[in-house]
Write a protein that holds these residues in place. Sequence first.
Motif, mmCIF file in Angstrom:
data_model
loop_
_atom_site.group_PDB
_atom_site.id
_atom_site.type_symbol
_atom_site.label_atom_id
_atom_site.label_comp_id
_atom_site.label_asym_id
_atom_site.label_seq_id
_atom_site.Cartn_x
_atom_site.Cartn_y
_atom_site.Cartn_z
ATOM 1 N N GLN A 182 88.169 -22.918 2.001
ATOM 2 C CA GLN A 182 87.749 -21.638 1.435
ATOM 3 C C GLN A 182 86.444 -21.808 0.662
ATOM 4 O O GLN A 182 86.375 -22.570 -0.297
ATOM 5 C CB GLN A 182 88.819 -21.092 0.499
ATOM 6 C CG GLN A 182 88.447 -19.749 -0.091
ATOM 7 C CD GLN A 182 89.507 -19.234 -1.048
ATOM 8 O OE1 GLN A 182 90.567 -19.821 -1.201
ATOM 9 N NE2 GLN A 182 89.206 -18.133 -1.696
ATOM 10 N N GLN A 183 85.423 -21.069 1.098
ATOM 11 C CA GLN A 183 84.143 -21.099 0.392
ATOM 12 C C GLN A 183 84.241 -20.222 -0.848
ATOM 13 O O GLN A 183 84.669 -19.079 -0.770
ATOM 14 C CB GLN A 183 83.008 -20.607 1.291
ATOM 15 C CG GLN A 183 81.655 -20.723 0.650
ATOM 16 C CD GLN A 183 80.535 -20.353 1.599
ATOM 17 O OE1 GLN A 183 80.653 -20.470 2.807
ATOM 18 N NE2 GLN A 183 79.440 -19.915 1.046
ATOM 19 N N VAL A 184 83.857 -20.775 -2.001
ATOM 20 C CA VAL A 184 83.955 -20.028 -3.250
ATOM 21 C C VAL A 184 82.585 -19.697 -3.834
ATOM 22 O O VAL A 184 82.484 -18.862 -4.730
ATOM 23 C CB VAL A 184 84.811 -20.768 -4.303
ATOM 24 C CG1 VAL A 184 86.252 -20.834 -3.856
ATOM 25 C CG2 VAL A 184 84.268 -22.150 -4.593
ATOM 26 N N GLN A 185 81.546 -20.352 -3.326
ATOM 27 C CA GLN A 185 80.208 -20.065 -3.841
ATOM 28 C C GLN A 185 79.169 -20.519 -2.827
ATOM 29 O O GLN A 185 79.345 -21.512 -2.133
ATOM 30 C CB GLN A 185 79.986 -20.793 -5.168
ATOM 31 C CG GLN A 185 78.688 -20.453 -5.852
ATOM 32 C CD GLN A 185 78.599 -21.096 -7.236
ATOM 33 O OE1 GLN A 185 79.566 -21.631 -7.764
ATOM 34 N NE2 GLN A 185 77.435 -21.049 -7.817
ATOM 35 N N ASN A 186 78.069 -19.759 -2.770
ATOM 36 C CA ASN A 186 76.908 -20.123 -1.961
ATOM 37 C C ASN A 186 75.700 -19.695 -2.776
ATOM 38 O O ASN A 186 75.374 -18.514 -2.843
ATOM 39 C CB ASN A 186 76.941 -19.417 -0.618
ATOM 40 C CG ASN A 186 75.709 -19.709 0.208
ATOM 41 O OD1 ASN A 186 74.808 -20.420 -0.216
ATOM 42 N ND2 ASN A 186 75.668 -19.149 1.394
ATOM 43 N N SER A 237 83.186 -32.582 -6.579
ATOM 44 C CA SER A 237 82.812 -32.208 -7.926
ATOM 45 C C SER A 237 83.943 -31.443 -8.602
ATOM 46 O O SER A 237 84.805 -30.878 -7.946
ATOM 47 C CB SER A 237 81.560 -31.330 -7.886
ATOM 48 O OG SER A 237 81.227 -30.877 -9.169
ATOM 49 N N ASN A 238 83.901 -31.410 -9.930
ATOM 50 C CA ASN A 238 84.784 -30.554 -10.710
ATOM 51 C C ASN A 238 84.019 -29.368 -11.277
ATOM 52 O O ASN A 238 84.594 -28.535 -11.966
ATOM 53 C CB ASN A 238 85.458 -31.328 -11.854
ATOM 54 C CG ASN A 238 86.648 -32.109 -11.362
ATOM 55 O OD1 ASN A 238 87.349 -31.682 -10.454
ATOM 56 N ND2 ASN A 238 86.882 -33.263 -11.930
ATOM 57 N N MET A 239 82.724 -29.293 -11.018
ATOM 58 C CA MET A 239 81.883 -28.201 -11.538
ATOM 59 C C MET A 239 81.713 -27.141 -10.459
ATOM 60 O O MET A 239 81.387 -27.455 -9.316
ATOM 61 C CB MET A 239 80.509 -28.724 -11.930
ATOM 62 C CG MET A 239 80.550 -29.687 -13.074
ATOM 63 S SD MET A 239 78.925 -30.242 -13.676
ATOM 64 C CE MET A 239 77.799 -29.905 -12.387
ATOM 65 N N LEU A 240 81.912 -25.887 -10.833
ATOM 66 C CA LEU A 240 81.738 -24.798 -9.885
ATOM 67 C C LEU A 240 80.293 -24.316 -9.849
ATOM 68 O O LEU A 240 79.750 -24.004 -8.807
ATOM 69 C CB LEU A 240 82.655 -23.623 -10.223
ATOM 70 C CG LEU A 240 82.555 -22.404 -9.333
ATOM 71 C CD1 LEU A 240 82.816 -22.774 -7.877
ATOM 72 C CD2 LEU A 240 83.528 -21.339 -9.775
#
Length: 59
Positions: free
Chosen positions: A23-27, A54-57
Amino acid sequence: MKKKFITTQDIPTATLLSKQGYQQVQNSNGIYVFLNAEKFRFSNDIDITKIQYSNMLTF
């Protein structure tokens, strides 16, 4: 420690991750971020040199 996200700047790799069910959560700014779900495993098509964990969004 389990990393919560998979990131890539490679468009074909991002496409393959999407096709495999990640699941893509950011672009943003050419960086694609996916949830790192334990139920999915990479296929041999994914070049692991083109991804990072990573743990950073936000990047």
